[in-house]
Design a protein around this motif. Sequence first.
Motif, PDB file in Angstrom:
ATOM      1  N   GLY A 292       0.814  -1.212   0.000  1.00 22.27           N
ATOM      2  CA  GLY A 292       0.000   0.000   0.000  1.00 22.27           C
ATOM      3  C   GLY A 292       0.843   1.255   0.000  1.00 22.27           C
ATOM      4  N   ALA A 293       1.922   1.260   0.810  1.00 17.58           N
ATOM      5  CA  ALA A 293       2.804   2.421   0.854  1.00 17.58           C
ATOM      6  C   ALA A 293       3.484   2.649  -0.492  1.00 17.58           C
ATOM      7  CB  ALA A 293       3.845   2.242   1.953  1.00 17.58           C
ATOM      8  N   ALA A 294       3.895   1.569  -1.145  1.00 13.70           N
ATOM      9  CA  ALA A 294       4.553   1.699  -2.442  1.00 13.70           C
ATOM     10  C   ALA A 294       3.599   2.277  -3.488  1.00 13.70           C
ATOM     11  CB  ALA A 294       5.085   0.338  -2.899  1.00 13.70           C
ATOM     12  N   ILE A 295       2.363   1.825  -3.478  1.00 11.38           N
ATOM     13  CA  ILE A 295       1.373   2.354  -4.430  1.00 11.38           C
ATOM     14  C   ILE A 295       1.149   3.843  -4.207  1.00 11.38           C
ATOM     15  CG2 ILE A 295      -1.042   2.244  -5.157  1.00 11.38           C
ATOM     16  CD1 ILE A 295      -1.001  -0.737  -4.470  1.00 11.38           C
ATOM     17  N   LEU A 296       1.026   4.239  -2.941  1.00 16.77           N
ATOM     18  CA  LEU A 296       0.810   5.651  -2.628  1.00 16.77           C
ATOM     19  C   LEU A 296       2.044   6.489  -2.948  1.00 16.77           C
ATOM     20  CD1 LEU A 296      -1.193   5.414   0.719  1.00 16.77           C
ATOM     21  CD2 LEU A 296      -2.044   6.115  -1.518  1.00 16.77           C
ATOM     22  N   MET A 297       3.232   5.929  -2.722  1.00 13.52           N
ATOM     23  CA  MET A 297       4.453   6.664  -3.052  1.00 13.52           C
ATOM     24  C   MET A 297       4.542   6.918  -4.551  1.00 13.52           C
ATOM     25  SD  MET A 297       7.322   4.942  -0.553  1.00 13.52           S
ATOM     26  CE  MET A 297       8.662   5.799  -1.382  1.00 13.52           C
TER      27      MET A 297
ATOM     28  N   GLY B 202      -1.767   6.110   8.389  1.00 14.55           N
ATOM     29  CA  GLY B 202      -0.566   6.812   7.950  1.00 14.55           C
ATOM     30  C   GLY B 202      -0.883   8.033   7.106  1.00 14.55           C
ATOM     31  N   VAL B 203      -1.838   7.889   6.188  1.00  9.74           N
ATOM     32  CA  VAL B 203      -2.213   9.027   5.340  1.00  9.74           C
ATOM     33  C   VAL B 203      -2.934  10.101   6.158  1.00  9.74           C
ATOM     34  CG1 VAL B 203      -3.674   9.739   3.404  1.00  9.74           C
ATOM     35  CG2 VAL B 203      -2.312   7.655   3.236  1.00  9.74           C
ATOM     36  N   LYS B 204      -3.825   9.672   7.051  1.00  9.06           N
ATOM     37  CA  LYS B 204      -4.615  10.616   7.845  1.00  9.06           C
ATOM     38  C   LYS B 204      -3.741  11.472   8.746  1.00  9.06           C
ATOM     39  CE  LYS B 204      -8.344  12.446   9.667  1.00  9.06           C
ATOM     40  NZ  LYS B 204      -9.190  13.370   8.870  1.00  9.06           N
ATOM     41  N   PHE B 205      -2.856  10.835   9.487  1.00  5.50           N
ATOM     42  CA  PHE B 205      -2.064  11.570  10.474  1.00  5.50           C
ATOM     43  C   PHE B 205      -0.669  11.939   9.955  1.00  5.50           C
ATOM     44  CE2 PHE B 205      -5.126   9.069  12.934  1.00  5.50           C
ATOM     45  CZ  PHE B 205      -5.702  10.067  13.707  1.00  5.50           C
TER      46      PHE B 205
ATOM     47  N   TYR C 187       0.327  16.035   9.125  1.00  8.78           N
ATOM     48  CA  TYR C 187       1.673  16.578   9.343  1.00  8.78           C
ATOM     49  C   TYR C 187       2.227  17.273   8.103  1.00  8.78           C
ATOM     50  CZ  TYR C 187       6.612  16.792  10.589  1.00  8.78           C
ATOM     51  OH  TYR C 187       7.898  17.229  10.835  1.00  8.78           O
ATOM     52  N   LEU C 188       2.378  16.510   7.011  1.00  5.67           N
ATOM     53  CA  LEU C 188       3.023  17.059   5.822  1.00  5.67           C
ATOM     54  C   LEU C 188       2.214  18.181   5.183  1.00  5.67           C
ATOM     55  CD1 LEU C 188       4.356  13.780   4.166  1.00  5.67           C
ATOM     56  CD2 LEU C 188       5.670  15.498   5.410  1.00  5.67           C
TER      57      LEU C 188
ATOM     58  N   ASP D 287      -7.172   8.890  -2.123  1.00  5.87           N
ATOM     59  CA  ASP D 287      -6.217   7.973  -2.748  1.00  5.87           C
ATOM     60  C   ASP D 287      -6.026   6.724  -1.894  1.00  5.87           C
ATOM     61  OD1 ASP D 287      -5.249   9.765  -5.005  1.00  5.87           O
ATOM     62  OD2 ASP D 287      -4.834  11.023  -3.278  1.00  5.87           O
ATOM     63  N   ALA D 288      -5.971   6.912  -0.574  1.00  6.41           N
ATOM     64  CA  ALA D 288      -5.785   5.768   0.322  1.00  6.41           C
ATOM     65  C   ALA D 288      -6.963   4.801   0.237  1.00  6.41           C
ATOM     66  CB  ALA D 288      -5.591   6.248   1.756  1.00  6.41           C
ATOM     67  N   LEU D 289      -8.169   5.344   0.135  1.00  7.29           N
ATOM     68  CA  LEU D 289      -9.352   4.480   0.039  1.00  7.29           C
ATOM     69  C   LEU D 289      -9.357   3.679  -1.258  1.00  7.29           C
ATOM     70  CD1 LEU D 289     -12.088   6.895   1.456  1.00  7.29           C
ATOM     71  CD2 LEU D 289     -11.189   4.823   2.542  1.00  7.29           C
ATOM     72  N   LEU D 290      -8.738   4.218  -2.308  1.00 11.64           N
ATOM     73  CA  LEU D 290      -8.636   3.466  -3.558  1.00 11.64           C
ATOM     74  C   LEU D 290      -7.622   2.326  -3.439  1.00 11.64           C
ATOM     75  CD1 LEU D 290      -8.655   6.361  -6.192  1.00 11.64           C
ATOM     76  CD2 LEU D 290     -10.525   4.808  -5.631  1.00 11.64           C
ATOM     77  N   VAL D 291      -6.644   2.497  -2.552  1.00  7.61           N
ATOM     78  CA  VAL D 291      -5.622   1.473  -2.359  1.00  7.61           C
ATOM     79  C   VAL D 291      -6.156   0.305  -1.545  1.00  7.61           C
ATOM     80  CG1 VAL D 291      -3.370   1.028  -1.273  1.00  7.61           C
ATOM     81  CG2 VAL D 291      -3.722   3.096  -2.616  1.00  7.61           C
ATOM     82  N   VAL D 292      -7.093   0.573  -0.639  1.00  2.00           N
ATOM     83  CA  VAL D 292      -7.605  -0.462   0.273  1.00  2.00           C
ATOM     84  C   VAL D 292      -8.107  -1.702  -0.461  1.00  2.00           C
ATOM     85  CG1 VAL D 292      -9.437  -0.999   1.928  1.00  2.00           C
ATOM     86  CG2 VAL D 292      -8.073   1.074   2.201  1.00  2.00           C
ATOM     87  N   PRO D 293      -9.014  -1.579  -1.443  1.00  4.87           N
ATOM     88  CA  PRO D 293      -9.478  -2.803  -2.126  1.00  4.87           C
ATOM     89  C   PRO D 293      -8.362  -3.538  -2.854  1.00  4.87           C
ATOM     90  CG  PRO D 293     -10.304  -0.834  -3.240  1.00  4.87           C
ATOM     91  CD  PRO D 293      -9.730  -0.387  -1.945  1.00  4.87           C
TER      92      PRO D 293
END
Length: 302
Positions: A36-41, A249-252, A257-258, A272-278
């Motif tokens: 999931g982190a790699a997809i978001l990155m 991670g995305v929320k906080f 933060y960022l 974007d994170a919700l699209l990664v979940v499924p």
Amino acid sequence: MRLGLILSEVLTGLRRNASMVVSVVLVTFVSLTFVGAAILMQAQIATMRDYFQDRAQVDVYMCSSISNTDTCTGGVATEEQTAAVRAELQGQTLSPLIQELSYETPAEAYAALVENLPDYATLFTEQQTSAVFHVTLLDPTRSDVIVEAFNGVEGVEQITDQLEYLEPLFSALTIATYIAVGVAGLMLVSAVLLIATTIRLSAFARRREVGIMRLVGASNRFIQTPFVLEGVVAALIGSLLASGAVLVGVKFGVEGYLVQRMGTIPWVGMGDALLVVPVVVAIGVVLAALSAGFAIRRWLRA
């Protein structure tokens, strides 16, 4: 009745191999979190690249009193040289490529320098600051045309492309993405092997029940289904935990933060994170089903 029996067998298997199930959950959780982190990155890199490409400029610096390039042997760029550069930028050849053109006098450039970097006020004077043309291109990848047009032109000290300074950053982020994908791949292989081992151990522990089911005429699919579901349930729990970790991670980390500290840059968000979940859940469930199905089929044939 058959569904109830299958669910009962699944719960029995999960209870008998609790420690192995926990191991599967944890390995799946860690590996899918990396996925999931790699997809978001990768999504973040694409977003940042588009953002900076739309705003990146090519800067044409005119000669100042301290310029020492071969094109600045005459000292500060004259009004004629500056006018010639402006005419070339606004000419028929280059103007169709340019979205926006602005000119910054030495006084304006010095004021901007002092405002952004106050410590430099004591190092440079207004006379030592270059006038500069800021060129925003319609297609940022065509910056080489501007560079070629003014390379070696008298009165022009240098031509800089802002995207050149950003490419190392994008490259580093891409490498980090590849590393995350590599780690996730290794962890997924570990999860697949662990699921297969867990299913074989569960089948061995219930070999007597499996033998009885065969004697009463139960089909292979009916026998295999509880074992496959055990692997799927364990992987599903791990994938849900990984999805939760990605969302947190995305929320906080990103939005909390960022975004607050670097809000001018577009960041991936909860959408974007919700699209990664499924995607994460699907990867976990499919790999678990394939691994468990292959393992139990091999065990039944043995």
